[in-house]
Design a protein around this motif. Structure first.
Motif, PDB file in Angstrom:
ATOM      1  N   PRO A 249      73.413   4.473  48.926  1.00  0.00           N
ATOM      2  CA  PRO A 249      73.753   5.159  47.678  1.00  0.00           C
ATOM      3  C   PRO A 249      74.832   4.387  46.912  1.00  0.00           C
ATOM      4  O   PRO A 249      75.856   4.004  47.487  1.00  0.00           O
TER       5      PRO A 249
ATOM      6  N   THR B 169      73.505  13.261  44.833  1.00  0.00           N
ATOM      7  CA  THR B 169      72.667  14.227  45.545  1.00  0.00           C
ATOM      8  C   THR B 169      72.938  14.109  47.039  1.00  0.00           C
ATOM      9  O   THR B 169      73.610  13.189  47.497  1.00  0.00           O
TER      10      THR B 169
ATOM     11  N   ALA C 212      70.387  13.631  49.030  1.00  0.00           N
ATOM     12  CA  ALA C 212      69.133  13.035  49.488  1.00  0.00           C
ATOM     13  C   ALA C 212      69.292  11.927  50.524  1.00  0.00           C
ATOM     14  O   ALA C 212      68.410  11.749  51.366  1.00  0.00           O
TER      15      ALA C 212
ATOM     16  N   GLY D  76      69.230   9.136  43.999  1.00  0.00           N
ATOM     17  CA  GLY D  76      68.374   9.986  44.824  1.00  0.00           C
ATOM     18  C   GLY D  76      66.898   9.685  44.766  1.00  0.00           C
ATOM     19  O   GLY D  76      66.198   9.731  45.783  1.00  0.00           O
TER      20      GLY D  76
ATOM     21  N   ASP E 134      74.918  19.769  43.530  1.00  0.00           N
ATOM     22  CA  ASP E 134      73.923  19.837  44.598  1.00  0.00           C
ATOM     23  C   ASP E 134      74.563  20.340  45.887  1.00  0.00           C
ATOM     24  O   ASP E 134      74.024  21.220  46.577  1.00  0.00           O
TER      25      ASP E 134
ATOM     26  N   HIS F 176      66.190   6.624  46.727  1.00  0.00           N
ATOM     27  CA  HIS F 176      66.275   6.938  48.154  1.00  0.00           C
ATOM     28  C   HIS F 176      64.983   7.597  48.633  1.00  0.00           C
ATOM     29  O   HIS F 176      64.418   7.198  49.660  1.00  0.00           O
ATOM     30  N   ASP F 177      64.533   8.603  47.914  1.00  0.00           N
ATOM     31  CA  ASP F 177      63.332   9.329  48.326  1.00  0.00           C
ATOM     32  C   ASP F 177      62.100   8.427  48.297  1.00  0.00           C
ATOM     33  O   ASP F 177      61.215   8.531  49.147  1.00  0.00           O
TER      34      ASP F 177
ATOM     35  N   THR G 245      77.277  13.729  50.331  1.00  0.00           N
ATOM     36  CA  THR G 245      76.238  12.946  51.002  1.00  0.00           C
ATOM     37  C   THR G 245      75.962  13.436  52.420  1.00  0.00           C
ATOM     38  O   THR G 245      74.840  13.852  52.732  1.00  0.00           O
TER      39      THR G 245
END
Length: 363
Positions: A114, A119, A121, A93, A170, A96-97, A237
């Motif tokens: 991923p 997460t 995200a 995550g 999450d 990714h962010d 996801t």
């Protein structure tokens, strides 16, 4: 009053798709800047190079571990030096962010890959920024979702089971937070109001967790991508990603953000803290005991924390818990999307009550 649903331009999920990454992303640009962890490079670097045919238009940069402004700016400078025109984030995550933020500032396409399903995200037009020390700082709202989200089920199945379980924690919040946001008629991360489509995806996410979660955990412990694993990857996801962003966030994630201030929780995954935040939200709502027990049972079955002790908080002091409550209630936090006013005192009481419910369940 607009209702808005947003999503990635393309979502791809299947076995062996990482071997075909070039085919999926080649139309986006000519030079690819890959943000990846050291362990990710060891696991997937060669496979990615082979997909691109060992061409010279591929550059790997090792992620420093935190989605912070300093890390984003460091990567932007390197990207500019390499003259890449597509960002690819491969890993978890925070990678990714970070990739999404770098691509946003550099005005270029972004591909999210991923290698874990920990997460929601990957699909979002959002980056969660932390300080270099891992404390929540702010949400960076982005103008669009990723161009491509690509998931290789086999890669995710080979990750530690705890990561998939954290993703379920999450995803567990998705339905309850969307329900609260819809009830309060709050704006979502998509910039509009909750749609029926988003609510349907959020409910499907919750139902999938209950029906497939334990089966998926047991399968992934054997490193095999069964149908249950495939369904949970999609729930963690895509269903959760669209569900939270277009459905709305509420107390559970705000309480997670509050817990980031407690050092003892820093080695826990995002979804592990969010799962406890779900219990706190249900206490705030004075939800039916049957619903609370259903969530407790699910968390217990797959190994998500349901007590403060399981969040590594061995000594429960009023000062620490009140700090969590205060941070959960700062202006602008998503806890204010609840369909009633929430005070720090009420959050403090709900945290202790959720902990007591968890300890009672453990008996």
């Amino acid at each position: 009053m607009a209702k808005i649903v947003i999503s990635p331009s393309k979502y791809i999920q299947g076995n062996g798709e990482l071997n075909r990454i070039k085919d999926h992303v080649n139309h986006l640009g000519n030079s690819f800047f890959v943000i990846i962890s050291k362990s990710g490079m060891e696991r997937f670097g060669q496979k990615i190079k082979e997909s691109f045919g060992n061409e010279g238009n591929l550059y790997f940069e090792i992620f420093n571990g935190e989605c912070s402004k300093n890390e984003i700016n460091r990567l932007r400078k390197i990207l500019e030096e390499k003259k890449s025109d597509v960002v690819i984030g491969i890993g978890g995550g925070k990678i990714h962010d970070t990739a999404k933020a770098v691509a946003y500032y550099e005005k270029m396409p972004v591909v999210i890959v991923p290698t874990i399903a920990s997460t929601d995200a990957p699909c979002s037009a959002l980056s969660v920024l932390y300080t270099d020390d891992g404390m929540f700082e702010e949400y960076l709202l982005l103008p669009k979702n990723p161009d491509i989200v690509l998931i290789d089920n086999e890669s995710v199945a080979n990750a530690p089971a705890r990561l998939l379980v954290a993703g379920m924690g999450d995803a567990l919040a998705t339905y309850f937070e969307a329900r609260a946001s819809k009830s309060s008629n709050s704006k979502t991360m998509a910039g509009g109001y909750t749609t029926e489509a988003a609510m349907a995806l959020a409910k499907l996410c919750y139902d999938t967790l209950l029906n497939e979660g334990l089966k998926a955990k047991l399968a992934i412990e054997q490193k095999v991508p069964t149908k249950a694993v495939e369904n949970i990857i999609e729930a963690n996801t895509y269903l959760s990603g669209i569900g939270f962003e277009s459905g709305g966030l509420a107390a559970a994630h705000a309480i997670h953000n509050g817990f980031t201030a407690i050092e003892e929780t820093h080695n826990l995954y995002h979804g592990e803290k969010v799962a406890f935040g779900v219990l706190v939200q249900l206490v705030l709502e004075n939800a039916d005991l049957d619903e609370i027990e259903e969530v407790l049972s699910f968390c217990d079955s797959i190994g998500l924390p349901i007590t403060l002790e399981e969040l590594n908080i061995k000594e429960v002091s009023k000062e620490k818990i009140m700090e969590v409550a205060e941070l959960s209630c700062v202006p602008g936090e998503t806890i204010h999307n609840m369909p009633f006013e929430v005070t720090k005192e009420e959050v403090y009481a709900a945290i202790l009550t959720a902990d007591a419910l968890g300890r009672e369940y453990r008996k």
